[in-house]
Motif scaffolding. Sequence first.
Motif: not given
Length: 109
Positions: A9-20
């Motif tokens: 769920a945390a990684l599903a957001d494109p911005t959070r995925f891009a941060i990781v």
Amino acid sequence: MTPLPDIFAALADPTRFAIVERLLAEGEQSAGELADIADITAPAISRHLKVLREAGLVTQRIDGQRRIYAVAPRPLQAISAWVIEHRDFWEASFDRLEAAIGNRRKESR
């Protein structure tokens, strides 16, 4: 350890995925350095980083006035283990699909 659904769920957001992705590629960075990932405000980046911290995906350390973030390996290892565990199922499914398509092609000739 955070449950896998919360990690996904945390990684599903494109911005959070891009941060990781950025942290994986470039290593530790401050919140300010991560702000150029998306056209959003500093408070919004902080909220995204908080979600990632709560999911266990990133760690934070304090360096003077700056907060420095890095990827935490354990959640990514959990994702990898889950994928590997289910790989046999998907490979068998693709093999069955390929065989079914091959049979249909033979029947239509």
